[in-house]
Design a protein around this motif. Structure first.
Motif, PDB file in Angstrom:
ATOM      1  N   GLU A   1      51.096  48.156  43.097  1.00 42.03           N
ATOM      2  CA  GLU A   1      50.293  46.976  43.403  1.00 42.03           C
ATOM      3  C   GLU A   1      49.956  46.918  44.899  1.00 42.03           C
ATOM      4  O   GLU A   1      48.812  46.646  45.282  1.00 42.03           O
ATOM      5  CB  GLU A   1      51.059  45.707  42.996  1.00 42.03           C
ATOM      6  CG  GLU A   1      51.206  45.546  41.489  1.00 42.03           C
ATOM      7  CD  GLU A   1      52.015  44.322  41.105  1.00 42.03           C
ATOM      8  OE1 GLU A   1      52.340  43.513  42.008  1.00 42.03           O
ATOM      9  OE2 GLU A   1      52.329  44.165  39.910  1.00 42.03           O
TER      10      GLU A   1
ATOM     11  N   VAL B   1      47.030  49.265  46.038  1.00 38.92           N
ATOM     12  CA  VAL B   1      45.687  48.770  45.726  1.00 38.92           C
ATOM     13  C   VAL B   1      45.324  47.580  46.622  1.00 38.92           C
ATOM     14  O   VAL B   1      44.200  47.491  47.135  1.00 38.92           O
ATOM     15  CB  VAL B   1      45.584  48.390  44.233  1.00 38.92           C
ATOM     16  CG1 VAL B   1      44.204  47.800  43.917  1.00 38.92           C
ATOM     17  CG2 VAL B   1      45.833  49.615  43.358  1.00 38.92           C
TER      18      VAL B   1
ATOM     19  N   ILE C   1      37.986  48.556  42.800  1.00 37.73           N
ATOM     20  CA  ILE C   1      38.503  47.185  42.830  1.00 37.73           C
ATOM     21  C   ILE C   1      37.496  46.171  42.280  1.00 37.73           C
ATOM     22  O   ILE C   1      37.894  45.117  41.767  1.00 37.73           O
ATOM     23  CB  ILE C   1      38.971  46.791  44.253  1.00 37.73           C
ATOM     24  CG1 ILE C   1      37.831  46.865  45.279  1.00 37.73           C
ATOM     25  CG2 ILE C   1      40.133  47.664  44.691  1.00 37.73           C
ATOM     26  CD1 ILE C   1      38.244  46.447  46.702  1.00 37.73           C
TER      27      ILE C   1
ATOM     28  N   GLY D   1      37.913  46.577  38.600  1.00 37.70           N
ATOM     29  CA  GLY D   1      39.318  46.449  38.196  1.00 37.70           C
ATOM     30  C   GLY D   1      39.676  45.249  37.344  1.00 37.70           C
ATOM     31  O   GLY D   1      40.275  45.398  36.271  1.00 37.70           O
ATOM     32  N   PRO D   2      39.320  44.030  37.763  1.00 37.17           N
ATOM     33  CA  PRO D   2      39.764  42.851  37.008  1.00 37.17           C
ATOM     34  C   PRO D   2      39.334  42.847  35.542  1.00 37.17           C
ATOM     35  O   PRO D   2      40.082  42.364  34.677  1.00 37.17           O
ATOM     36  CB  PRO D   2      39.110  41.692  37.770  1.00 37.17           C
ATOM     37  CG  PRO D   2      38.928  42.210  39.153  1.00 37.17           C
ATOM     38  CD  PRO D   2      38.618  43.657  38.998  1.00 37.17           C
TER      39      PRO D   2
ATOM     40  N   GLU E   1      48.133  43.324  36.696  1.00 41.65           N
ATOM     41  CA  GLU E   1      47.106  44.238  37.200  1.00 41.65           C
ATOM     42  C   GLU E   1      45.836  43.486  37.599  1.00 41.65           C
ATOM     43  O   GLU E   1      45.196  43.815  38.605  1.00 41.65           O
ATOM     44  CB  GLU E   1      46.784  45.307  36.150  1.00 41.65           C
ATOM     45  CG  GLU E   1      47.928  46.298  35.939  1.00 41.65           C
ATOM     46  CD  GLU E   1      47.569  47.388  34.935  1.00 41.65           C
ATOM     47  OE1 GLU E   1      46.424  47.394  34.432  1.00 41.65           O
ATOM     48  OE2 GLU E   1      48.442  48.233  34.650  1.00 41.65           O
TER      49      GLU E   1
ATOM     50  N   TYR F   1      44.126  43.485  41.412  1.00 43.79           N
ATOM     51  CA  TYR F   1      42.731  43.760  41.780  1.00 43.79           C
ATOM     52  C   TYR F   1      42.092  42.550  42.485  1.00 43.79           C
ATOM     53  O   TYR F   1      41.320  42.716  43.430  1.00 43.79           O
ATOM     54  CB  TYR F   1      41.916  44.135  40.541  1.00 43.79           C
ATOM     55  CG  TYR F   1      42.230  45.517  40.014  1.00 43.79           C
ATOM     56  CD1 TYR F   1      42.026  46.648  40.801  1.00 43.79           C
ATOM     57  CD2 TYR F   1      42.727  45.697  38.722  1.00 43.79           C
ATOM     58  CE1 TYR F   1      42.313  47.922  40.313  1.00 43.79           C
ATOM     59  CE2 TYR F   1      43.017  46.963  38.239  1.00 43.79           C
ATOM     60  CZ  TYR F   1      42.812  48.073  39.037  1.00 43.79           C
ATOM     61  OH  TYR F   1      43.094  49.325  38.558  1.00 43.79           O
TER      62      TYR F   1
END
Length: 886
Positions: free
Chosen positions: A426, A429, A457, A460-461, A469, A473
């Motif tokens: 984590e 990122v 990124i 990412g979400p 996660e 992001y």
């Protein structure tokens, strides 16, 4: 016929006038030797000067100048010969024999026989229309000698007409402004435009950065078409923005004065410059007018390993609260920046287990190719046991002053590989987001690695359903501050997951107000007013913060005021306190709030007399001409008296720039069952949780969880030691400015300003069911050292000045809540202890022979501790809390 004669006479007259008055630059007479006296001096000192005078030196000599060749078709195309003789070296300012490092020295003893001979060797300058077209000397000559000659040659470059022009001289390619008035020409060099081969770097934050003021003016007088005198003065002053008394300056002066003329050598025959030069001396070469890079050699300097052995005790954990730690940290960084990968690995492998995290901070903060290679080889990200070292490496990357694409690519490669610890995955990122922001600030948004990380990124979400996660992001995007991320934050602000809401809303608050579109504002208002669904109180409070900090309209503010009285009890009090704080502290939204409060429906006793313990308060930590530091404390409780959100912020402002120095947010939820209380609306099904999130120097760090889930809560409650949990600990390179200043004299000054911070931020939460009391604490410990060095190193002689200041301080924020009765008692304390502050100035001179002299002055003081003021209600409450405890 008469007309034709008149025309021819007029033409001849005009041509004659043009030839006489239309010279583009200075012209030498044939067969004439011009004899000049020449001095060049350099002085370094603190910016405001000092009683004992500046350190530095003066080189004086005689200079003979004559014309070697002139293009028959152009009188302004000339090849000039220059010879330096009778060289003398003296201190730049008067001083006693004891403090005179040059006492008893001669030019030969200081320079050495070889260098002195090289300095006195003739050299050539090709001058065309007053501009230096070529500089001819010998490749074999030392770079410092060629640079001194270039400095003298550059002084002959002058145009006789008013106007701006781009010129090449010893200090680079610069825009120059000429003003010509009656036999005198003033040349002002616009130093901000100068382009040189040697580039430095500086801190991305203006508040933590260094400012430079420079000027360069040369005044020429003309005598019989050539230079009668040339007087040049150049000054560069560098200051730490946060404390401008920590400033140093370098002054360079040149004086060339015509002493007399006599019969000189005959003009050489030749068709062009190249042929003439070759006929004079085949070894002469066009070596360029711009200064060469001079490699400074440190005789007797310790190796990196020897330096580390001398400093390692200061970097043990027990010393981290003292100023000796960041001072040793800065010195180690300077040594690492000159070291190879193997030398760096040797130090990493030899460090003790307790000092190794601090060595990782120093190596990563050095930001060289060798230091990054060493760290990547040393760390094994598949090993979960080396979690601390991995996180220290990542945080140092996040705080880096001038990251490059290679550092970002290295983190991207790590993220794609196997990582043994989930928290580290984590952090990788999240920190990549911070690097994207810094690289984009420098215009590197389209670099290949940046483009890859942006894609990662931004997508990412929506690419995962795993809550941790998605948060990862979103936090990376929060660090990146990419405008493209605003629609993503707008979407997740209305999510059904409270953590997503909070991250997205706090991220939106960091953006420039001009990027807050109507769509964003509508979304945030919907969250606050719960138009589509019920939200947690801390989410609504975050939405209110965004609204009030984004140039709210009259309607938005009026709707906020009308909501007070219809909110949960503590939320009512929080919003009321927030509005009052904006008005008292005169924040940007205060004017529109005052306008809206003229309406008695939105501003009346019923709304503004709400009770509760939640609060919002802002105040000044420090105010000076250089920097203003402010703090804010926002605390929101649940209706049962349990802490819901505590948010402490510290900001620094300087010259219109803002730095979010620190944010520590503690959040808790689902704790009502401990005291058999009823949860507030929308919070009935929340899982028991408490955690802390920190943002440090504009970089969001990975949040820390105190406990999650009822079973975890129970186990931790019975095992609570009262000791705070560490959030971030280490050494940070705050200020990092390095540049080489090319002086017009041919000398070079190097400026190095660094600021190091040893920091320890911890936080904790205790709940006592027996005493029906909870206590949250945020403890900040730090030691700061800032040093600034300006040095002129000519390889045979060195002179410099160091300005510095240092301090050690602690700041504690404690909140005590007694919930045995309602309204419950809440006491907030924000204390700073008495702390030392010192500043100093050191000057030093040394010769290549090893002879040296130094002086040091310092001033120390104790700054008394204090408790920062909060609102009067808090003072009354604290008295009741401590009275009841007693």
């Amino acid at each position: 016929m008469l007309t034709l004669v008149v025309f021819l006479l007029c033409t001849a007259s005009c041509v004659s006038a043009s030839a006489k008055g239309g010279a583009a630059g200075p012209r030498l007479n044939n067969n004439q030797l011009y004899k000049f006296s020449y001095t060049t001096e350099v002085l370094v000192d603190r910016a405001r000067g000092s009683k004992e005078g500046s350190t530095g030196y003066r080189i004086s000599s005689d200079v003979d100048v004559n014309l070697v060749w002139r293009d028959p078709s152009s009188k302004d195309d000339q090849l000039i010969r220059l010879v330096i003789s009778n060289v003398r070296i003296d201190p730049a300012s008067r001083r006693s024999e004891k403090k005179n490092i040059l006492h008893g020295s001669t030019a030969e003893s200081v320079l050495g026989k070889t260098k002195l001979a090289a300095l006195m060797k003739p050299f050539l300058l090709h001058l065309k229309n007053g501009k230096a077209k070529a500089f001819y000397s010998y490749w074999a000559e030392p770079a410092t000698i060629k640079n001194l000659k270039r400095g003298l040659a550059s002084l002959l470059q002058v145009q006789l007409k008013t106007g701006k022009v781009i010129e090449n001289d010893v200090s680079g390619r610069c825009t120059v402004d000429y003003k010509a008035v009656k036999g005198q020409v003033t040349r002002t060099k616009i130093l901000d435009t100068c382009k040189t081969p040697e580039t430095g770097f500086t801190t991305h934050s203006q508040v933590l950065g260094v400012s430079r003021k420079s000027n360069s003016v040369t005044v020429f007088t003309l005598e019989d078409g050539f230079i009668g005198s040339a007087v040049a003065e150049e000054m560069h002053s560098l200051a730490v923005n946060a404390r401008r008394s920590a400033a140093a300056k370098v002054v360079s002066r040149q004086t060339l004065k015509l002493v007399g003329t006599e019969a000189g050598p005959l003009e050489a025959a030749g068709k062009d410059v190249a042929g003439v030069v070759k006929s004079i001396d085949a070894k002469l070469a066009a070596v360029g007018i711009v200064a060469e890079k001079v490699k400074s050699q440190c005789k007797g300097c310790p190796s990196l390993f020897e330096h580390w052995q001398a400093q390692q005790k200061q970097l043990e954990p027990a010393s981290l609260s003292k100023a000796t730690a960041p001072r040793s940290f800065l010195a180690l960084i300077q040594s690492i920046r000159k070291a190879s990968k193997d030398d760096i690995l040797k130090v990493l492998k030899s460090a003790s287990k307790t000092s190794l995290p601090q060595v990782v901070d120093a190596v990563t903060s050095s930001q060289t190719a060798a230091s990054l290679d060493a760290m990547l080889e040393f760390l094994n990200f598949t090993d979960a046991k080396s979690f601390v070292l991995q996180e220290r490496f990542l945080y140092a990357c996040g705080f880096s002053s001038h990251p490059n694409e290679r550092m970002l690519q290295a983190l991207l490669d790590i993220s794609k590989g196997k990582i043994g610890n989930t928290d580290i995955k984590e952090s990788v990122v999240i920190i990549m987001g911070a690097l994207v922001h810094k690289l984009c600030q420098k215009g590197g948004c389209n670099l290949p690695a940046v483009v890859k990380v942006k894609k990662l990124i931004l997508e990412g979400p929506d690419s995962t359903k795993v809550e941790s996660e998605v948060q990862m992001y979103l936090l990376a995007l929060k660090n990146s501050l990419l405008p493209e991320a605003i629609p993503i934050f707008t979407k997740y602000a209305e999510s059904e997951v409270g953590a997503y809401n909070t991250i997205s809303l706090t991220a939106l608050q960091r953006y420039d107000v001009n990027l807050m579109t109507n769509e964003v504002k509508l979304t945030v208002n919907r969250v606050y007013h719960q138009n589509r669904r019920i939200y947690e109180k801390n989410v609504r409070a975050a939405a209110a913060d965004v609204i009030l900090s984004s140039n709210p309209s009259y309607v938005e503010v009026k709707n906020l005021l009308l909501s007070i009285g219809n909110l949960p009890y503590e939320m009512n009090k929080y919003m009321l306190s927030k509005i009052q704080d904006i008005l008292r502290f005169q924040l940007p939204a205060s004017k529109v709030i005052q306008q809206a409060m003229k309406d008695m429906i939105s501003h009346n006793y019923d709304r503004f007399a709400k009770v509760g313990s939640s609060s919002a308060y802002s105040g000044f930590m420090a105010q000076s001409a250089d920097v203003t530091s402010t703090y804010s404390l926002d605390i929101l409780y649940s209706g049962s008296g349990v802490l819901r959100r505590s948010n402490m912020n510290i900001y620094g402002a300087s010259n219109g720039a803002m730095l979010h120095g620190l944010q520590v947010a503690i959040e808790a939820q689902g704790l009502e069952s401990l005291i058999a209380a009823t949860p507030d609306e929308g919070e009935e099904d929340l899982e028991s949780f408490a955690g802390m999130s920190a943002l440090l120097f504009d970089v969001q760090l990975r949040p820390v969880t105190f406990f999650k889930g009822y079973s975890d809560l129970m186990s931790k409650m019975f095992s609570m030691s009262g000791e705070p949990m560490n959030v971030v600990k280490g050494l940070i390179l705050l200020t990092d400015h390095s540049e080489v200043i090319h002086l017009q004299s041919g000398l070079k000054a190097s400026a190095e300003f660094q600021g190091g911070l040893a920091i320890d931020i911890s936080g904790g939460m205790e709940v006592s069911l027996w005493y029906r009391e909870s206590k949250t604490s945020v403890n900040n410990r730090g030691a700061l050292v800032v040093t600034g060095n300006v040095t002129v190193d000519m390889d045979f002689m060195r002179a410099g000045v160091e300005v510095s200041f240092e301090t050690e301080a602690s700041l504690d924020f404690i909140t005590t809540v007694q919930f045995s009765e309602y309204p419950f008692l809440v006491c907030m304390q924000m204390d700073k202890t008495t702390f030392p502050f010192s500043e100093s100035v050191s000057k030093y001179e040394s010769l290549s022979s090893g002879k040296s002299i130094a002086s040091h002055k310092s001033k120390k003081q104790l700054v008394p501790g204090s408790e920062f003021p909060l609102h009067q209600e808090n003072s009354n409450m604290c008295k009741r809390v401590f009275d009841s405890s007693w």
